[in-house]
Design an enzyme around this catalytic site. Sequence first.
Site, PDB file in Angstrom:
ATOM      1  CE  LYS A 275      74.722 -11.653  42.174  1.00  0.00           C
ATOM      2  NZ  LYS A 275      73.407 -12.188  41.742  1.00  0.00           N
ATOM      3  CG  ASP A 280      73.406 -17.032  45.440  1.00  0.00           C
ATOM      4  OD1 ASP A 280      73.270 -17.004  46.681  1.00  0.00           O
ATOM      5  OD2 ASP A 280      72.526 -16.658  44.646  1.00  0.00           O
ATOM      6  CE  LYS A 287      70.880 -19.178  44.235  1.00  0.00           C
ATOM      7  NZ  LYS A 287      69.693 -18.631  43.566  1.00  0.00           N
ATOM      8  CG  ASP A 298      74.956 -15.104  41.395  1.00  0.00           C
ATOM      9  OD1 ASP A 298      74.521 -14.500  40.405  1.00  0.00           O
ATOM     10  OD2 ASP A 298      74.392 -15.079  42.504  1.00  0.00           O
ATOM     11  CG  ASP A 358      68.649 -16.901  46.340  1.00  0.00           C
ATOM     12  OD1 ASP A 358      69.879 -16.784  46.186  1.00  0.00           O
ATOM     13  OD2 ASP A 358      67.937 -17.607  45.599  1.00  0.00           O
ATOM     14  NE  ARG A 362      67.810  -7.858  44.593  1.00  0.00           N
ATOM     15  CZ  ARG A 362      66.654  -8.419  44.194  1.00  0.00           C
ATOM     16  NH1 ARG A 362      65.510  -7.929  44.637  1.00  0.00           N
ATOM     17  NH2 ARG A 362      66.650  -9.421  43.357  1.00  0.00           N
TER      18      ARG A 362
END
Length: 524
Positions: A275, A280, A287, A298, A358, A362
């Site tokens: 990843k 992010d 966020k 991230d 968020d 995945r």
Amino acid sequence: MDAKRAKMQLVPPPVAKVTPTNDLKDERADCVVFVSDFATPSGLDAVDKAVADADAIDKSATSQFAVVPSAGVAGGRMVLSNTGPVTRDYDDVRRYSDAAQKGVKRALAAGARKPLLVVHYTAKGALQDLFANHIAVAVTGALAQCYVPLEVREDKTAPTWSATTAEELFVYSLDANTAATVAAIEAARSVSRDLCGGDPERMAPPKFAAYVQELFAGSNVKVTVKEKDDFSDEYPLLEAVARCSRVVERHHPRVVNLEYTGEGPIEKTLFFVGKGITYDTGGADIKAGGIMAGMHRDKGGASSVAGFLYLVSLLKPKNIRVVGKLAVVRNSVGADAYVADEIIHSRAGVRVRVGNTDAEGRMVMADVLCEAKEEALHAPSPHIFTMATLTGHAVRAYGDGYFAAMDNGPARAANIASTIAQKGLEWGDPAEISTVRREDFSFVKKTYLTEDVLQANNAASTNTARGHQYPAAFLTIASGLDKHGINSDQPLPYTHLDIAGSTKMWPTPVSGSPIPALAATFLM
């Protein structure tokens, strides 16, 4: 620009030279760093005399990182660095890396540039296997202290860093082969630190990819960078996350493929999907409340995959093929952001309902994982990994310093997570073993006729039971790996590594985990 800065490498990152020695008075060194629990004498006369002299005038000398004079050692001075207890049930070899790192920091502050590390171990019996690598692990701690961030190395206006790094590290009673291995591990961890620690613009996807290309130029690792105006045909879930970033060219996504093929017949094939969320924002589920700061890290999964491939390139193991696939994307927010309730068909043909933007990690990995699955079906003895700073729940569950390892059925049959956890513990890079259970698959089951799987709920992972385990179930289904479980005709071992806790969040220095654990498992 000072002389030290003028000599500093940019890519690959520099690592202090590791030089074995058996001479406590080695004239090339300018200070001794003595790491011990001080429970028993070391048996080295000059060291024990200096410790006794220091203790005679200051009973706290052995617990305060004291610098004491010693005519019998290199540089005429010695830093005393206490590990703390090493003989209890819950002590482990990290006490040596921690003490060495702090000891070298103190030596550098005292003006040393070529410290000589001396490591004394006292535990006996059952603990000896756990502490077998105490010198090597101490060296990793010492070298970590000497890392200089990429932005500092590149910044001609930055303050001098000469007091924060060593020119050379001498190590007492270390064999040459171990010295070379530890130096390679540190080089790999430094690559991970460069990439993961890079700020959102310095390591925006195109620049992240460019760093990787420069890193492996002329090496035994083949690099292929994919860049397209639209990845929907190959990686539709990744494209959903990336589409909002496309209004800014310097934020456009990249998929980076790395491939190493060792000499001789290939007996094992490792696939790593990383990843690489370069920043992010949370997307439409933004966020808020000040929790966005630090989200440049991230991309820790992709960073450590690149670092591990760099280690492979240095060690050159035979009879193994290692493939890295880095999903490098910015999760931006704006008019074209993907939103909850969208239904997107994955590369595997699975209908995915978005539950929370968020939960982008995945999403960007699932299609790339599917691609790895497709390749693994034709590879000798394959094993697939996803590696990601995926959930706050992993940190909440296990705390800082630990990554979570989760096997599917075929991987569990091969004891992959448990082996990684044990090897990691022996090398100061420990994991906690998690299990993906039926509840995790039930959690992401379809809620209506319109979808096959739910990407996430709409609560923070830290407020969700099994918040770091159910994403592994989602990845399994969305990639089509659920068709390759232990009861299938073509079982594929798959292990998900959530490294959110072990990578370290800003402003703590990036750790480079789980590179040592993976190295000990597959390369040593």
